[in-house]
Structure formats: C-alpha cells, structure tokens
Design a protein around this motif. Structure first.
Motif, short mmCIF file in Angstrom:
data_model
loop_
_atom_site.label_atom_id
_atom_site.label_comp_id
_atom_site.label_asym_id
_atom_site.label_seq_id
_atom_site.Cartn_x
_atom_site.Cartn_y
_atom_site.Cartn_z
N MET A 1 15.22 -38.20 -30.06
CA MET A 1 15.07 -38.09 -29.34
C MET A 1 14.27 -38.77 -28.41
SD MET A 1 15.08 -34.76 -28.11
CE MET A 1 14.48 -33.46 -27.33
N GLY A 2 13.99 -39.99 -28.92
CA GLY A 2 13.43 -40.74 -27.87
C GLY A 2 14.51 -42.08 -27.43
N TRP A 3 15.18 -42.34 -27.79
CA TRP A 3 15.88 -42.57 -26.85
C TRP A 3 16.25 -42.48 -25.78
CZ3 TRP A 3 16.87 -46.99 -27.99
CH2 TRP A 3 16.55 -48.23 -28.66
N VAL A 4 16.14 -40.45 -25.91
CA VAL A 4 16.27 -39.86 -24.43
C VAL A 4 15.06 -39.84 -23.51
CG1 VAL A 4 17.02 -37.61 -23.37
CG2 VAL A 4 17.91 -38.28 -26.19
N GLY A 5 13.70 -40.23 -24.05
CA GLY A 5 13.16 -40.47 -23.28
C GLY A 5 12.97 -41.74 -22.64
N ALA A 6 13.18 -42.72 -23.54
CA ALA A 6 13.19 -43.89 -22.93
C ALA A 6 14.33 -43.95 -21.83
CB ALA A 6 13.16 -44.94 -24.11
N SER A 7 15.10 -43.64 -21.90
CA SER A 7 16.91 -44.31 -21.24
C SER A 7 15.76 -42.77 -20.05
CB SER A 7 18.07 -43.68 -21.25
OG SER A 7 17.51 -41.85 -22.03
N VAL A 8 15.94 -41.79 -19.58
CA VAL A 8 14.86 -41.33 -18.70
C VAL A 8 14.23 -42.01 -17.71
CG1 VAL A 8 14.10 -39.37 -17.63
CG2 VAL A 8 15.22 -38.66 -19.17
N ALA A 9 13.15 -42.71 -19.09
CA ALA A 9 11.82 -43.63 -17.99
C ALA A 9 12.57 -44.55 -17.62
CB ALA A 9 10.90 -44.07 -19.18
N LEU A 10 13.63 -45.58 -18.13
CA LEU A 10 13.68 -46.49 -17.64
C LEU A 10 14.98 -45.44 -15.96
CD1 LEU A 10 15.22 -48.46 -20.30
CD2 LEU A 10 13.50 -48.94 -18.36
N GLY A 11 15.50 -44.63 -16.48
CA GLY A 11 16.15 -43.89 -14.89
C GLY A 11 15.31 -44.31 -13.80
N PHE A 12 14.38 -43.54 -13.98
CA PHE A 12 12.90 -43.57 -12.84
C PHE A 12 13.03 -44.92 -12.45
CE2 PHE A 12 12.51 -39.21 -14.45
CZ PHE A 12 12.67 -38.12 -13.39
N ALA A 13 12.40 -45.48 -13.38
CA ALA A 13 12.31 -46.73 -13.40
C ALA A 13 12.83 -47.89 -11.56
CB ALA A 13 11.37 -48.21 -14.31
N GLY A 14 14.00 -47.96 -12.52
CA GLY A 14 15.10 -48.41 -11.60
C GLY A 14 15.25 -47.79 -10.00
N LEU A 15 15.43 -46.11 -10.81
CA LEU A 15 15.49 -45.87 -9.12
C LEU A 15 13.65 -45.98 -7.98
CD1 LEU A 15 16.17 -42.06 -9.94
CD2 LEU A 15 17.20 -44.14 -8.88
#
Length: 76
Positions: A1-15
């Motif tokens: 579940m931590g990986w999902v949060g990290a990937s969403v956070a990185l996605g928002f950072a990329g945006l």
C-alpha cells in the motif's frame, strides 16, 4: 500500500513539473508575440515605402518588363 501512495505522489510531482514548464512556455510565447508586434510596427513604414517604390518602378518600366513582374519582388 505504501508503493501506491508513493507512485501517486510521484505522479503529482511529475504533473507539477510539467505545469511549471508549460507556464514558462506560455510566458515565452507571449513575449515572442509582443516582440513580433513591435517589429511589425517598426517595419510597416519601410514596407509601405518599398511597395510604393515598386509601384512607381512598375509604372515607369517598359510594357514587357512590367508584365513579367506583375507579382512583385521575389526574394531568393
């Protein structure tokens, strides 16, 4: 579940990075548009003078010469 949060956070950072880059491009395009308008205003009197000179030259040219150059001056 931590990986999902990290990937969403990185996605928002990329945006966010893409949004900043898009904003910089927008500012650059606006600046370029202003520069083009300024240049167009500066060149308009010279352009009109050259068109007038071309018209005078075409009117005073021999008939055959004027017919060959009806479309104006061409640059190479």
């Amino acid at each position: 579940m931590g990986w999902v949060g990290a990937s969403v956070a990185l996605g928002f950072a990329g945006l966010a990075v893409l949004a900043v880059c898009a904003f910089k491009v927008y500012l650059g395009v606006r600046r370029l548009g202003r520069e083009l308008d300024r240049t167009r205003r500066r060149l308009a009197p010279r352009h009109s003078a050259l068109n007038e000179e071309l018209r005078i030259l075409q009117e005073t040219a021999p008939r055959g010469e004027a017919r060959r150059r009806e479309d104006g001056v061409r640059s190479s």
